[in-house]
Design a protein around this motif. Structure first.
Motif, PDB file in Angstrom:
ATOM      1  N   GLY A  59       0.805  -1.223   0.000  1.00 12.68           N
ATOM      2  CA  GLY A  59       0.000   0.000   0.000  1.00 12.68           C
ATOM      3  C   GLY A  59       0.832   1.264   0.000  1.00 12.68           C
ATOM      4  O   GLY A  59       0.470   2.262   0.621  1.00 12.68           O
ATOM      5  N   LYS A  60       1.968   1.223  -0.705  1.00 11.79           N
ATOM      6  CA  LYS A  60       2.866   2.386  -0.743  1.00 11.79           C
ATOM      7  C   LYS A  60       2.798   3.073  -2.116  1.00 11.79           C
ATOM      8  O   LYS A  60       2.380   2.476  -3.113  1.00 11.79           O
ATOM      9  CB  LYS A  60       4.316   1.953  -0.467  1.00 11.79           C
ATOM     10  CG  LYS A  60       4.521   1.203   0.862  1.00 11.79           C
ATOM     11  CD  LYS A  60       4.377   2.101   2.087  1.00 11.79           C
ATOM     12  CE  LYS A  60       4.207   1.334   3.395  1.00 11.79           C
ATOM     13  NZ  LYS A  60       5.414   1.131   4.160  1.00 11.79           N
ATOM     14  N   ALA A  61       3.212   4.341  -2.140  1.00  9.18           N
ATOM     15  CA  ALA A  61       3.290   5.084  -3.402  1.00  9.18           C
ATOM     16  C   ALA A  61       4.352   4.445  -4.296  1.00  9.18           C
ATOM     17  O   ALA A  61       5.324   3.879  -3.806  1.00  9.18           O
ATOM     18  CB  ALA A  61       3.656   6.536  -3.125  1.00  9.18           C
ATOM     19  N   LEU A  62       4.154   4.557  -5.602  1.00 11.13           N
ATOM     20  CA  LEU A  62       5.144   4.089  -6.574  1.00 11.13           C
ATOM     21  C   LEU A  62       5.821   5.312  -7.180  1.00 11.13           C
ATOM     22  O   LEU A  62       5.145   6.180  -7.741  1.00 11.13           O
ATOM     23  CB  LEU A  62       4.453   3.268  -7.670  1.00 11.13           C
ATOM     24  CG  LEU A  62       5.373   2.666  -8.732  1.00 11.13           C
ATOM     25  CD1 LEU A  62       6.144   1.473  -8.172  1.00 11.13           C
ATOM     26  CD2 LEU A  62       4.571   2.244  -9.961  1.00 11.13           C
ATOM     27  N   GLY A  72      -1.536  -2.891 -13.706  1.00 10.42           N
ATOM     28  CA  GLY A  72      -2.502  -2.228 -12.839  1.00 10.42           C
ATOM     29  C   GLY A  72      -1.730  -1.367 -11.850  1.00 10.42           C
ATOM     30  O   GLY A  72      -0.991  -1.875 -11.012  1.00 10.42           O
ATOM     31  N   ALA A  73      -1.849  -0.055 -11.996  1.00  5.29           N
ATOM     32  CA  ALA A  73      -1.035   0.862 -11.192  1.00  5.29           C
ATOM     33  C   ALA A  73      -1.473   0.832  -9.730  1.00  5.29           C
ATOM     34  O   ALA A  73      -2.653   0.629  -9.435  1.00  5.29           O
ATOM     35  CB  ALA A  73      -1.165   2.280 -11.728  1.00  5.29           C
ATOM     36  N   PRO A  74      -0.527   1.044  -8.798  1.00 11.97           N
ATOM     37  CA  PRO A  74      -0.908   1.247  -7.400  1.00 11.97           C
ATOM     38  C   PRO A  74      -1.808   2.475  -7.273  1.00 11.97           C
ATOM     39  O   PRO A  74      -1.918   3.277  -8.204  1.00 11.97           O
ATOM     40  CB  PRO A  74       0.426   1.482  -6.689  1.00 11.97           C
ATOM     41  CG  PRO A  74       1.478   1.009  -7.619  1.00 11.97           C
ATOM     42  CD  PRO A  74       0.921   1.157  -8.995  1.00 11.97           C
ATOM     43  N   GLU A  75      -2.417   2.617  -6.106  1.00  7.38           N
ATOM     44  CA  GLU A  75      -3.338   3.726  -5.878  1.00  7.38           C
ATOM     45  C   GLU A  75      -2.662   5.079  -6.067  1.00  7.38           C
ATOM     46  O   GLU A  75      -3.269   6.033  -6.553  1.00  7.38           O
ATOM     47  CB  GLU A  75      -3.844   3.606  -4.440  1.00  7.38           C
ATOM     48  CG  GLU A  75      -5.182   4.235  -4.194  1.00  7.38           C
ATOM     49  CD  GLU A  75      -5.623   3.996  -2.768  1.00  7.38           C
ATOM     50  OE1 GLU A  75      -5.990   4.977  -2.116  1.00  7.38           O
ATOM     51  OE2 GLU A  75      -5.546   2.827  -2.310  1.00  7.38           O
ATOM     52  N   VAL A  98       0.401  18.198  -8.798  1.00  8.87           N
ATOM     53  CA  VAL A  98       1.761  18.708  -9.026  1.00  8.87           C
ATOM     54  C   VAL A  98       2.578  18.652  -7.733  1.00  8.87           C
ATOM     55  O   VAL A  98       2.104  19.038  -6.670  1.00  8.87           O
ATOM     56  CB  VAL A  98       1.703  20.154  -9.565  1.00  8.87           C
ATOM     57  CG1 VAL A  98       3.074  20.806  -9.563  1.00  8.87           C
ATOM     58  CG2 VAL A  98       1.121  20.159 -10.979  1.00  8.87           C
ATOM     59  N   LEU A  99       3.805  18.132  -7.850  1.00  7.42           N
ATOM     60  CA  LEU A  99       4.768  18.141  -6.738  1.00  7.42           C
ATOM     61  C   LEU A  99       6.020  18.889  -7.190  1.00  7.42           C
ATOM     62  O   LEU A  99       6.227  19.102  -8.390  1.00  7.42           O
ATOM     63  CB  LEU A  99       5.171  16.711  -6.340  1.00  7.42           C
ATOM     64  CG  LEU A  99       4.078  15.664  -6.095  1.00  7.42           C
ATOM     65  CD1 LEU A  99       4.713  14.337  -5.682  1.00  7.42           C
ATOM     66  CD2 LEU A  99       3.103  16.120  -5.041  1.00  7.42           C
ATOM     67  N   VAL A 100       6.865  19.236  -6.222  1.00  2.90           N
ATOM     68  CA  VAL A 100       8.148  19.863  -6.532  1.00  2.90           C
ATOM     69  C   VAL A 100       9.253  19.021  -5.896  1.00  2.90           C
ATOM     70  O   VAL A 100       9.065  18.427  -4.838  1.00  2.90           O
ATOM     71  CB  VAL A 100       8.205  21.333  -6.046  1.00  2.90           C
ATOM     72  CG1 VAL A 100       8.194  21.423  -4.521  1.00  2.90           C
ATOM     73  CG2 VAL A 100       9.432  22.051  -6.611  1.00  2.90           C
ATOM     74  N   ASN A 122      -0.449  18.005  -1.687  1.00  2.00           N
ATOM     75  CA  ASN A 122      -0.290  16.923  -2.672  1.00  2.00           C
ATOM     76  C   ASN A 122       0.778  15.925  -2.232  1.00  2.00           C
ATOM     77  O   ASN A 122       0.618  14.715  -2.382  1.00  2.00           O
ATOM     78  CB  ASN A 122       0.110  17.483  -4.050  1.00  2.00           C
ATOM     79  CG  ASN A 122      -0.950  18.396  -4.638  1.00  2.00           C
ATOM     80  OD1 ASN A 122      -2.086  18.410  -4.196  1.00  2.00           O
ATOM     81  ND2 ASN A 122      -0.570  19.154  -5.653  1.00  2.00           N
ATOM     82  N   THR A 123       1.898  16.457  -1.719  1.00  2.00           N
ATOM     83  CA  THR A 123       3.010  15.573  -1.344  1.00  2.00           C
ATOM     84  C   THR A 123       2.596  14.686  -0.165  1.00  2.00           C
ATOM     85  O   THR A 123       2.892  13.486  -0.144  1.00  2.00           O
ATOM     86  CB  THR A 123       4.275  16.393  -1.000  1.00  2.00           C
ATOM     87  OG1 THR A 123       4.425  17.445  -1.929  1.00  2.00           O
ATOM     88  CG2 THR A 123       5.511  15.516  -1.046  1.00  2.00           C
ATOM     89  N   ALA A 124       1.895  15.283   0.795  1.00  2.00           N
ATOM     90  CA  ALA A 124       1.411  14.495   1.947  1.00  2.00           C
ATOM     91  C   ALA A 124       0.427  13.417   1.477  1.00  2.00           C
ATOM     92  O   ALA A 124       0.450  12.288   1.971  1.00  2.00           O
ATOM     93  CB  ALA A 124       0.751  15.430   2.958  1.00  2.00           C
ATOM     94  N   ARG A 125      -0.409  13.769   0.515  1.00  2.00           N
ATOM     95  CA  ARG A 125      -1.384  12.813  -0.005  1.00  2.00           C
ATOM     96  C   ARG A 125      -0.683  11.706  -0.809  1.00  2.00           C
ATOM     97  O   ARG A 125      -0.997  10.528  -0.691  1.00  2.00           O
ATOM     98  CB  ARG A 125      -2.389  13.558  -0.903  1.00  2.00           C
ATOM     99  CG  ARG A 125      -3.717  12.825  -1.083  1.00  2.00           C
ATOM    100  CD  ARG A 125      -4.784  13.726  -1.684  1.00  2.00           C
ATOM    101  NE  ARG A 125      -4.642  13.872  -3.125  1.00  2.00           N
ATOM    102  CZ  ARG A 125      -4.333  15.000  -3.746  1.00  2.00           C
ATOM    103  NH1 ARG A 125      -4.115  16.109  -3.071  1.00  2.00           N
ATOM    104  NH2 ARG A 125      -4.236  15.038  -5.070  1.00  2.00           N
TER     105      ARG A 125
END
Length: 291
Positions: free
Chosen positions: A160-163, A182-185, A235-237, A284-287
């Motif tokens: 359940g981690k970001a890719l 199938g991409a992760p969430e 968008v992230l930086v 966004n980054t926290a999400r």
């Protein structure tokens, strides 16, 4: 800029009024201690960093560093260029680990097991940077890269981690493999390098796009066009430090404290105020990384 300036760190930028995160950095490759890097970043409003692993040793270090510092989150992975080195060997010692013998698929499987173990840790918020790199790896290494990428997608979903994706000159294949597996969430395209058309594909899929200092380069018009159409909520930086130092400091050492330089250039492209973009990027980054 005089040639002797290239090792001189750029000056501290004006602090941001709204604190943000550097969504992708390599503290282990920078010239300062972790404490110095974090203090300098915090002094200009960059209060969180995501420390990214590129091999097994670096991923262990990322996890240990994130466990030791509240402001650091970790991601763990075998970089796309690491996979062929494990399988085929690295006789020239191009990576930080020096010359290596070919280990074949068994060695790749063992390294992937190590990444999967680290991915289970709570301070590890993502699996990456993984993906495809056709710039550095020739056709002989593509099978190892793809096998590794598919395995990382599975690890991210299992835990359940970001890719976190490294995509260099491989846009179509990266998008295709994400569709096939199938991409992760949560998916983050680190150092986004596609055009506006690809940004629309990523936006439709809900993929985050993280922009680095190269968005400020004169020749990066296609990147700015992509940023212009990327939805503010995706968008992230990032710095990708010590690489990709933003203009006007290109060629000098990059570090998390230079995020404000890139963020201000991004705000201009998006026609947003600095505070509005910083507010969006922070959320966004926290999400994206679930912290």
């Amino acid at each position: 800029m005089a040639p002797q300036d290239k090792d001189t760190p750029p000056p501290l930028p004006e602090p941001l009024r709204v604190a943000v995160a550097d969504s992708h950095t390599h503290l282990d490759m920078q010239g300062s201690t972790v404490d110095e890097a974090l203090a300098k970043a915090a002094s200009v409003g960059v209060t969180t960093v995501v420390q990214v692993g590129c091999d097994l040793a670096g991923s262990r270090w990322a996890a240990e560093t994130a466990a030791a510092y509240d402001s650091v989150h970790a991601t763990v992975a075998l970089h796309p260029n690491e996979a062929p080195r494990i399988v085929l060997g690295d006789p020239d010692g191009w990576s930080r680990q020096g010359a290596r013998e070919a280990g074949g698929d068994a060695a790749l499987d063992a390294a992937l097991d190590g990444i999967a173990e680290l991915a289970a840790l709570p301070q590890v918020r993502g699996v990456g940077e993984t993906g495809l790199d056709y710039f550095r790896t020739g056709p002989d290494g593509m099978a190892a890269q793809e096998r590794s990428f598919r395995a990382h997608i599975e690890i991210a979903k299992r835990h359940g981690k970001a890719l976190v994706i490294h995509d260099r000159e491989a846009h179509d294949d990266v998008l295709r493999i994400l569709r096939e597996e199938g991409a992760p969430e949560r998916v983050v395209f680190h150092c986004y390098s596609g055009d506006a058309a690809m940004a629309e594909i990523c936006a439709a899929a809900g993929y985050f796009m993280s922009f680095a200092g190269n968005v400020t380069f004169k020749n990066a018009r296609a990147l700015r066009e992509a940023l212009a159409v990327a939805p503010p909520e995706l968008v992230l930086v990032e710095t990708d430090a010590p690489f990709l130092t933003p203009a006007p400091y290109r060629g000098r050492p990059n570090a998390p404290y230079l995020v404000p330089v890139t963020l201000r250039a991004m705000a201009e492209v998006k026609g947003m105020t600095e505070d509005a973009l910083a507010t969006a990027v922070a959320a966004n980054t926290a999400r994206a990384f679930g912290y």
